[in-house]
Design a protein around this motif. Structure first.
Motif, PDB file in Angstrom:
ATOM      1  N   GLU A 107     -10.407   7.241  -3.993  1.00  0.00           N
ATOM      2  CA  GLU A 107     -10.156   7.155  -2.550  1.00  0.00           C
ATOM      3  C   GLU A 107     -10.461   8.482  -1.860  1.00  0.00           C
ATOM      4  O   GLU A 107     -11.037   8.512  -0.774  1.00  0.00           O
ATOM      5  CB  GLU A 107      -8.709   6.732  -2.284  1.00  0.00           C
ATOM      6  CG  GLU A 107      -8.422   6.412  -0.840  1.00  0.00           C
ATOM      7  CD  GLU A 107      -9.267   5.278  -0.266  1.00  0.00           C
ATOM      8  OE1 GLU A 107      -9.560   5.331   0.939  1.00  0.00           O
ATOM      9  OE2 GLU A 107      -9.642   4.350  -1.005  1.00  0.00           O
TER      10      GLU A 107
ATOM     11  N   MET B 190       0.854  -1.188   0.000  1.00  0.00           N
ATOM     12  CA  MET B 190       0.000   0.000   0.000  1.00  0.00           C
ATOM     13  C   MET B 190       0.892   1.240   0.000  1.00  0.00           C
ATOM     14  O   MET B 190       1.834   1.333   0.753  1.00  0.00           O
ATOM     15  CB  MET B 190      -0.908  -0.016   1.224  1.00  0.00           C
ATOM     16  CG  MET B 190      -1.854   1.129   1.221  1.00  0.00           C
ATOM     17  SD  MET B 190      -3.400   0.970   2.125  1.00  0.00           S
ATOM     18  CE  MET B 190      -4.057  -0.569   1.613  1.00  0.00           C
ATOM     19  N   ALA B 191       0.570   2.165  -0.868  1.00  0.00           N
ATOM     20  CA  ALA B 191       1.354   3.389  -0.992  1.00  0.00           C
ATOM     21  C   ALA B 191       0.673   4.530  -0.238  1.00  0.00           C
ATOM     22  O   ALA B 191      -0.542   4.569  -0.114  1.00  0.00           O
ATOM     23  CB  ALA B 191       1.518   3.747  -2.459  1.00  0.00           C
ATOM     24  N   ARG B 192       1.496   5.462   0.235  1.00  0.00           N
ATOM     25  CA  ARG B 192       1.012   6.664   0.930  1.00  0.00           C
ATOM     26  C   ARG B 192       1.351   7.881   0.076  1.00  0.00           C
ATOM     27  O   ARG B 192       2.506   8.087  -0.271  1.00  0.00           O
ATOM     28  CB  ARG B 192       1.676   6.804   2.294  1.00  0.00           C
ATOM     29  CG  ARG B 192       1.245   5.754   3.294  1.00  0.00           C
ATOM     30  CD  ARG B 192       2.064   5.821   4.586  1.00  0.00           C
ATOM     31  NE  ARG B 192       2.088   7.133   5.191  1.00  0.00           N
ATOM     32  CZ  ARG B 192       1.235   7.556   6.128  1.00  0.00           C
ATOM     33  NH1 ARG B 192       0.294   6.754   6.563  1.00  0.00           N
ATOM     34  NH2 ARG B 192       1.334   8.759   6.635  1.00  0.00           N
ATOM     35  N   TYR B 193       0.318   8.647  -0.232  1.00  0.00           N
ATOM     36  CA  TYR B 193       0.491   9.838  -1.060  1.00  0.00           C
ATOM     37  C   TYR B 193       0.155  11.081  -0.252  1.00  0.00           C
ATOM     38  O   TYR B 193      -0.918  11.152   0.343  1.00  0.00           O
ATOM     39  CB  TYR B 193      -0.423   9.768  -2.288  1.00  0.00           C
ATOM     40  CG  TYR B 193      -0.145   8.575  -3.165  1.00  0.00           C
ATOM     41  CD1 TYR B 193       0.868   8.615  -4.115  1.00  0.00           C
ATOM     42  CD2 TYR B 193      -0.883   7.409  -3.034  1.00  0.00           C
ATOM     43  CE1 TYR B 193       1.137   7.520  -4.918  1.00  0.00           C
ATOM     44  CE2 TYR B 193      -0.622   6.312  -3.834  1.00  0.00           C
ATOM     45  CZ  TYR B 193       0.384   6.374  -4.773  1.00  0.00           C
ATOM     46  OH  TYR B 193       0.642   5.281  -5.558  1.00  0.00           O
TER      47      TYR B 193
ATOM     48  N   GLU C 192      -3.825   6.670   1.630  1.00  0.00           N
ATOM     49  CA  GLU C 192      -3.220   5.363   1.388  1.00  0.00           C
ATOM     50  C   GLU C 192      -4.091   4.606   0.399  1.00  0.00           C
ATOM     51  O   GLU C 192      -5.309   4.561   0.548  1.00  0.00           O
ATOM     52  CB  GLU C 192      -3.117   4.569   2.684  1.00  0.00           C
ATOM     53  CG  GLU C 192      -2.138   5.151   3.667  1.00  0.00           C
ATOM     54  CD  GLU C 192      -1.954   4.269   4.898  1.00  0.00           C
ATOM     55  OE1 GLU C 192      -2.570   3.201   4.978  1.00  0.00           O
ATOM     56  OE2 GLU C 192      -1.196   4.684   5.781  1.00  0.00           O
ATOM     57  N   LEU C 193      -3.469   4.019  -0.608  1.00  0.00           N
ATOM     58  CA  LEU C 193      -4.232   3.230  -1.557  1.00  0.00           C
ATOM     59  C   LEU C 193      -3.350   2.222  -2.272  1.00  0.00           C
ATOM     60  O   LEU C 193      -2.141   2.347  -2.291  1.00  0.00           O
ATOM     61  CB  LEU C 193      -4.967   4.117  -2.565  1.00  0.00           C
ATOM     62  CG  LEU C 193      -4.141   4.937  -3.529  1.00  0.00           C
ATOM     63  CD1 LEU C 193      -4.682   4.765  -4.931  1.00  0.00           C
ATOM     64  CD2 LEU C 193      -4.230   6.403  -3.147  1.00  0.00           C
ATOM     65  N   GLN C 194      -4.007   1.226  -2.826  1.00  0.00           N
ATOM     66  CA  GLN C 194      -3.328   0.173  -3.567  1.00  0.00           C
ATOM     67  C   GLN C 194      -2.944   0.645  -4.963  1.00  0.00           C
ATOM     68  O   GLN C 194      -1.893   0.323  -5.462  1.00  0.00           O
ATOM     69  CB  GLN C 194      -4.236  -1.054  -3.706  1.00  0.00           C
ATOM     70  CG  GLN C 194      -4.514  -1.759  -2.403  1.00  0.00           C
ATOM     71  CD  GLN C 194      -3.300  -2.498  -1.883  1.00  0.00           C
ATOM     72  OE1 GLN C 194      -2.583  -1.990  -1.033  1.00  0.00           O
ATOM     73  NE2 GLN C 194      -3.063  -3.678  -2.390  1.00  0.00           N
TER      74      GLN C 194
ATOM     75  N   GLU D 118       4.851   7.684  -4.820  1.00  0.00           N
ATOM     76  CA  GLU D 118       4.800   8.358  -3.519  1.00  0.00           C
ATOM     77  C   GLU D 118       5.591   9.656  -3.479  1.00  0.00           C
ATOM     78  O   GLU D 118       5.254  10.565  -2.728  1.00  0.00           O
ATOM     79  CB  GLU D 118       5.283   7.408  -2.425  1.00  0.00           C
ATOM     80  CG  GLU D 118       4.307   6.296  -2.145  1.00  0.00           C
ATOM     81  CD  GLU D 118       4.798   5.341  -1.075  1.00  0.00           C
ATOM     82  OE1 GLU D 118       4.242   5.374   0.035  1.00  0.00           O
ATOM     83  OE2 GLU D 118       5.741   4.583  -1.370  1.00  0.00           O
TER      84      GLU D 118
ATOM     85  N   GLN E 269      -2.097   2.982  -8.395  1.00  0.00           N
ATOM     86  CA  GLN E 269      -1.033   3.932  -8.695  1.00  0.00           C
ATOM     87  C   GLN E 269      -1.433   4.885  -9.804  1.00  0.00           C
ATOM     88  O   GLN E 269      -0.610   5.310 -10.592  1.00  0.00           O
ATOM     89  CB  GLN E 269       0.244   3.184  -9.101  1.00  0.00           C
ATOM     90  CG  GLN E 269       0.786   2.314  -7.998  1.00  0.00           C
ATOM     91  CD  GLN E 269       1.996   1.526  -8.465  1.00  0.00           C
ATOM     92  OE1 GLN E 269       2.082   1.104  -9.611  1.00  0.00           O
ATOM     93  NE2 GLN E 269       2.943   1.342  -7.575  1.00  0.00           N
TER      94      GLN E 269
END
Length: 80
Positions: free
Chosen positions: A36, A1-4, A24-26, A67, A28
């Motif tokens: 989200e 899971m990435a945090r932007y 946070e989302l899966q 990110e 990209q």
């Protein structure tokens, strides 16, 4: 899971509760981020238009994000 990290301007600052929010989302893509954000902040759906900028340029929903990108919410602008 990435945090932007997402910067907010104008009315979007009021909606997200400050100058910046973290999502946070899966996915990209800008589309996944937009989805989200809509879930986390349903008030964003009421805006007439909402652009998402990535690295100082307007981004299409199909654009890929990482990110380290600088991401910003650009609300409708009025004036004259």
């Amino acid at each position: 899971m990435a945090r932007y990290k997402v910067k907010a301007f104008g009315i979007t600052k009021d909606i997200v509760g400050g100058k910046e929010t973290v999502v946070e989302l899966q996915g990209q893509t800008v589309a996944a981020l937009r989805e989200e954000l809509s879930k986390k902040y349903p008030e964003l759906n009421a805006l007439r238009s909402l652009y998402i900028a990535v690295n100082h340029g307007y981004a299409e929903d199909s654009a890929t994000i990482v990110e380290s990108d600088e991401i910003a919410l650009i609300p409708p602008v009025s004036g004259g």
